[in-house]
Design an enzyme around this catalytic site. Sequence first.
Site, PDB file in Angstrom:
ATOM      1  N   HIS A  16       0.878  -1.071   0.174  1.00 20.55           N
ATOM      2  CA  HIS A  16       0.100   0.076   0.024  1.00 20.55           C
ATOM      3  C   HIS A  16       0.995   1.299   0.195  1.00 20.55           C
ATOM      4  O   HIS A  16       0.673   2.180  -0.903  1.00 20.55           O
ATOM      5  CB  HIS A  16      -0.956   0.049   1.186  1.00 20.55           C
ATOM      6  N   GLU A  17       1.840   1.372   0.944  1.00 16.73           N
ATOM      7  CA  GLU A  17       2.848   2.420   0.944  1.00 16.73           C
ATOM      8  C   GLU A  17       3.489   2.594  -0.244  1.00 16.73           C
ATOM      9  O   GLU A  17       3.727   3.563  -0.740  1.00 16.73           O
ATOM     10  CB  GLU A  17       3.665   2.374   2.305  1.00 16.73           C
TER      11      GLU A  17
ATOM     12  N   HIS B 124       1.717   4.226  -2.938  1.00 20.09           N
ATOM     13  CA  HIS B 124       1.873   5.844  -2.935  1.00 20.09           C
ATOM     14  C   HIS B 124       3.188   6.179  -3.556  1.00 20.09           C
ATOM     15  O   HIS B 124       3.021   7.164  -4.370  1.00 20.09           O
ATOM     16  CB  HIS B 124       1.551   6.149  -1.308  1.00 20.09           C
TER      17      HIS B 124
HETATM   18 ZN   LIG Z   1      -2.613   4.972   2.220  1.00 21.28          ZN
END
Ligand SMILES: [Zn+2]
Length: 295
Positions: free
Chosen positions: A188-189, A192
């Site tokens: 998830h990170e 980003h």
């Molecule tokens: Zn996030």
Amino acid sequence: MIRLVLGLCAIGAVVATPVVTRSKEDVDRYRDFLLNTFTNKADKFKNLAAQSPDHPEMYSGKYQGDIVLDKEDVDDMVAQYASGRNAVIFPGLSTQWPDNTVVWAFADTHYEEPGQKEAVLEAMKLIESKTCVKFRQAEPSDRFFVNMTSYPSGCYAHVGYRVWRGPHIFNLGSTPGSDCFRQPTIVHELMHIMGFFHMHATYDRDNYVRVNYENIVSGAESDFDKLNEYLVGNLGVEYDYVSCLHYPALAWSKNFEPTIEPLREIDGVMGQREYITEKDWLRINRYHNCPGAWE
Ligand SMILES: [Zn+2]
């Protein structure tokens, strides 16, 4: 297509219609909200975080929980908010990492708990095995790279690649009762860092979910901003309720009632952090024009 590709990496905007009138107090409150994301601690929503141990990123005190803003963005976002748009467009589009290669380094004295470095390296390897994105450890001469830290302040990251940033922020630091080091959270990170935003913020999310503002804890309303379709596209991939970038039904709920309510039947659990979905992989592949991604 270029528009869509560019879009994924620009912090977007809340949809522009209808235009609303905002008081000076509203604008000041919004500015404070954004500025506070630079100093918030992970315990801003400590009580909520305790109820949602699978989502430490959601309560890390940044924009939408875990998005690190650039200071240059705030004035522009506030100006657009003040103009009455339901919109905040970030200036200065970010881009894909050159050569689809994310350059990174573990900061000195960070990730020293057993298994932490291995967990990050494994997540990178998983992404490399599913996409054409590569990760390369920074050389001393590299000026633009992801500076990986593990401060005990939650999980958060910059979005996309901006050359003028220099070191890009990426932090995985578990706080008591939460774990940033599970693989879908790390991916998830890293998504980003590659330029992706949260699924629930997608411009067309209202076709798929209802956001119940009456259930959102005070001070978190702007974490449900929608992103402008001119800046954010889904690369032809349908809305993904179970994406590792989707937040759960009780995100920032003040009363245990859903803040995000699906409007359609879901195959899986919205907000799950057990696995990365095929749609997640497809969007990464399309964003980077990986071989076969558009076939
Ligand atoms: Zn996030």
